[in-house]
Structure formats: C-alpha cells, structure tokens
Scaffold this motif. Sequence first.
Motif, PDB file in Angstrom:
ATOM      1  N   GLN A  54     -27.673  -2.961 -29.540  1.00  9.09           N
ATOM      2  CA  GLN A  54     -26.474  -3.223 -28.759  1.00  9.09           C
ATOM      3  C   GLN A  54     -25.226  -2.837 -29.540  1.00  9.09           C
ATOM      4  O   GLN A  54     -25.090  -3.161 -30.718  1.00  9.09           O
ATOM      5  CB  GLN A  54     -26.400  -4.695 -28.363  1.00  9.09           C
ATOM      6  N   GLY A  55     -24.333  -2.128 -28.880  1.00  9.60           N
ATOM      7  CA  GLY A  55     -23.082  -1.744 -29.507  1.00  9.60           C
ATOM      8  C   GLY A  55     -22.043  -2.838 -29.432  1.00  9.60           C
ATOM      9  O   GLY A  55     -22.211  -3.850 -28.748  1.00  9.60           O
ATOM     10  N   ASN A  57     -19.451  -2.804 -27.875  1.00 12.14           N
ATOM     11  CA  ASN A  57     -18.919  -2.882 -26.516  1.00 12.14           C
ATOM     12  C   ASN A  57     -19.867  -3.601 -25.556  1.00 12.14           C
ATOM     13  O   ASN A  57     -19.602  -3.681 -24.350  1.00 12.14           O
ATOM     14  CB  ASN A  57     -18.611  -1.483 -25.976  1.00 12.14           C
ATOM     15  N   GLU A  59     -22.855  -2.607 -24.665  1.00 12.50           N
ATOM     16  CA  GLU A  59     -23.841  -1.702 -24.083  1.00 12.50           C
ATOM     17  C   GLU A  59     -25.068  -1.604 -24.978  1.00 12.50           C
ATOM     18  O   GLU A  59     -24.962  -1.597 -26.206  1.00 12.50           O
ATOM     19  CB  GLU A  59     -23.242  -0.309 -23.877  1.00 12.50           C
ATOM     20  N   SER A  60     -26.245  -1.532 -24.351  1.00  9.06           N
ATOM     21  CA  SER A  60     -27.502  -1.448 -25.097  1.00  9.06           C
ATOM     22  C   SER A  60     -28.167  -0.099 -24.866  1.00  9.06           C
ATOM     23  O   SER A  60     -28.057   0.491 -23.779  1.00  9.06           O
ATOM     24  CB  SER A  60     -28.455  -2.566 -24.673  1.00  9.06           C
ATOM     25  N   VAL A  61     -28.852   0.372 -25.898  1.00  9.17           N
ATOM     26  CA  VAL A  61     -29.604   1.624 -25.817  1.00  9.17           C
ATOM     27  C   VAL A  61     -31.028   1.339 -26.268  1.00  9.17           C
ATOM     28  O   VAL A  61     -31.247   0.690 -27.297  1.00  9.17           O
ATOM     29  CB  VAL A  61     -28.974   2.725 -26.687  1.00  9.17           C
ATOM     30  N   ASP A 345     -24.132   8.243 -31.269  1.00  8.55           N
ATOM     31  CA  ASP A 345     -24.186   7.707 -29.910  1.00  8.55           C
ATOM     32  C   ASP A 345     -22.865   7.037 -29.572  1.00  8.55           C
ATOM     33  O   ASP A 345     -22.300   6.305 -30.412  1.00  8.55           O
ATOM     34  CB  ASP A 345     -25.329   6.693 -29.789  1.00  8.55           C
ATOM     35  N   ASP A 347     -22.163   4.499 -27.830  1.00  9.74           N
ATOM     36  CA  ASP A 347     -22.190   3.039 -27.743  1.00  9.74           C
ATOM     37  C   ASP A 347     -22.677   2.364 -29.019  1.00  9.74           C
ATOM     38  O   ASP A 347     -22.113   1.354 -29.444  1.00  9.74           O
ATOM     39  CB  ASP A 347     -23.072   2.588 -26.573  1.00  9.74           C
ATOM     40  N   ILE A 348     -23.708   2.909 -29.649  1.00 13.32           N
ATOM     41  CA  ILE A 348     -24.320   2.212 -30.786  1.00 13.32           C
ATOM     42  C   ILE A 348     -24.086   2.905 -32.119  1.00 13.32           C
ATOM     43  O   ILE A 348     -24.602   2.457 -33.147  1.00 13.32           O
ATOM     44  CB  ILE A 348     -25.827   1.990 -30.556  1.00 13.32           C
ATOM     45  N   ARG A 373     -26.509   9.230 -20.537  1.00 12.08           N
ATOM     46  CA  ARG A 373     -26.434   8.074 -19.668  1.00 12.08           C
ATOM     47  C   ARG A 373     -26.895   8.494 -18.271  1.00 12.08           C
ATOM     48  O   ARG A 373     -26.792   9.658 -17.882  1.00 12.08           O
ATOM     49  CB  ARG A 373     -25.015   7.520 -19.628  1.00 12.08           C
TER      50      ARG A 373
END
Length: 404
Positions: A54-55, A57, A59-61, A345, A347-348, A373
């Motif tokens: 999880q970043g 922000n 958001e998860s990847v 990435d 987000d992360i 995405r």
Amino acid sequence: MSRLPLEGVRVVALEQYISGPYCTMWLADAGAEVIKVERPDGGDPRRVFMPQRQGDNGESVSGGFFSFNRNKKSVTLDLRSDEGIEAYRQLVATADVVVENLRPGAVDKLGIGYADLTADRDDLVYAAISGYGRTEGLPFAGRPAFDAAILGMSGITHVTGGSADRPPELPMYGLADMTTGILAGYQILMSLFDRERTGQGRLIDVSMYDTMVALNERPLMHHAFTGKVITRGPDAFQAPMGAYECADGFISLVVPNDLMWRRVAACIGRPELADDPATATGAARAADPDSYLPAMTAWLRERTRAQAVAELEAAGVPVGIVQDSSDIAACPHLEARGMFVRVQDPDIGEVRMPHAPFALSDSAPVPARSVPRLGADNEEILGALELDQDRLARATGAALTTAP
C-alpha cells in the motif's frame, strides 16, 4: 542506435491469471506494445491477489499482478455487449498478434475466435493457451485447468518430493503456467519470422499439458528404455545428487559420472572411494548411500557453504549454494548482469524485480514501466477506433476517461 527487437509489434492480450500474462510480459520486455484487454468490473483476477503493498496515498498494488503485467497497457471492454465485441474486433484489426488464455470455446461463442478474426485477413498470429489444447473431441478437450492440475497430470508432481514413501509434492508455484507462457512466446516469434517470408499468420494451439509432458523428459525416457516407472526419492543411476547440509545452510550438486566422483572423493580427502567397488559407480553409490554419504556429509558440515563451494569448484566440480530469495535479491552477479529492473510505480514507489533474461548485444535496456491501472489506456487505444463516444462508453462499460 540501440532498440528493442520487437518494437513496432502490436499484441492484443485477452488474458488473465499467469500463462497468458507471463507470455505477453516477455514480449513487452522485448519492446512489443502489449494491450491487455480486461473486464470493466475488476479486470484480471490477479489484480487483488496477495501479497499487496500500500502506498502513502492508500492505493494498493498486488504483487501477484505486478509479477506478470509490467510494461503493458490496459483497456477495458465489456465483451457481453455488441459494442464491446465491435471494439475488440477493430482493435485486433490493428494488431500483429493475439494472445488469449480463456477457457476453450469461450471466444468462439462470442464470435471473436481465430476463425472469426481471420475471415478477412490471413496474416494474424493467434496464440491460444489452454490446459489441454483446442482440438475438439479429444478425451480432455475443454477441461478447465490451473497449474496444480497440469503438474499432477503431466507426472511432474509424481517425481517431486523427498521419497517414495511420502506423498507427492507440488514443485514451485506457477511452473506449468510460466513454462507454457515461455513456449507460447517462442512459437509466436517463430510465426512472426515465418510471416516475414510468407505473409501468412497462423493459429498456435499451446497446451499446458503438452508443455509439461515435454519437460518431464527424464522419467519418460526411463520408461521408454526400461519399462520402469521412476518416482520420488534417490536416482537409481546417479549419486550423490541433491541438497547437502553445510555449517550454515545447504549446497546443491549432482555427480553425473564417475570422473566427477573421482574429483569429489579427492576433494573430501577420501580418494580411495573412487576405486572401491562399493562406491566407484553411480549405480553402486545410489544403491548404498551409507557407503559414501557419512564421509561426504562430515566434510561438508565442517565448512560453510561458501567454503565448500570454493573447494569443490577448485577441484572441477560444479556446485551451487542453495539460495533463498533474500540471497538472490542481494546477489552481486545478478546485479552486474542487469537482471533486475527498478520499476517506479506511481502509488507504491520503487519495486525491484527480475525481468525477462535477455542479453542481446545491441539491444536497448529492458523497459521498466509499472503495471497499468485498469483501463488506463482506454482513451489512447480505444479512442483511435472507429466508434463514437457513446458506443465507446458502452464498449468499455463506463464513460471513456483517462485513468489516473
């Protein structure tokens, strides 16, 4: 000027899980433009596989998605709609290659199978990956298949595990999927090469079962030559073979012939074992491990893995440390070979991952773009098709927008 060898090749990937995505990620690593076609309602199921990072922000990847989908573009198409089917057909018309690994028959029911897509063109290279192949009427035709099922059916699981008196074990996760993906890519490249000479594309029917049976060469060779079925446990003709414990972990080696055994025997300070009838041949050593194993293991346990490997290699014996993922991640040799890409990435942050093991003298570096995405490339890719905005919105399952 250096370039990637598949630059200019467009691949449409109607794919999910591992075998198709792994195939197309290697093509993308080589420079192909890979357009991943996903369902609007969640996309590839592996987008939510664990583990996840999880970043800041929020958001998860998914790591399970990250491993097989870097360097691609994502579009969403609702293939339950006429607009989605129309958009898919138009998209394929711009492509050199299609890769799909849906259940056999699924695309044909939708009217977008190989025969449908090639009715007006004969230069499309179409790779269909499935568990047991696309030949209708065969005993296993149409069966659903995941990796574990294929590993069992192909005999790989039968020979994996400590000994014949213990249950079979699954080998590494994803082995059948990834091996089949690589073989599919190999056949795609053969077909693209042949198309340059003939102008003709083809259907490539890639079966996970076929692939793993071919990989299970040694047990099948033994059966063909002796009529016997080999199983888990020690080999009947070669010894030592396996992982052996040192003071700080394990090393892995195989002694495939008696010349190599002579070197091992000398290295461990027991040169007489090279000529003793009880230990002179691989079959003799395999039949009676107690004739040599105590001496070898005692020698190993007095040494670290690095010391044992150094001494055995100096004697001309190929051997390797049994490394775990942290060892591999820190390996200076792999770092120097450029086997890892540092993917940034959005987000992360940075993720360091192995890439397809290409080492071409004049090639540009393997790209390091992150996973797309869901639907991030709808506007760029689908917006270029001959559909108005309303039909595109219905085709994608949502309004045509650029994903963040």
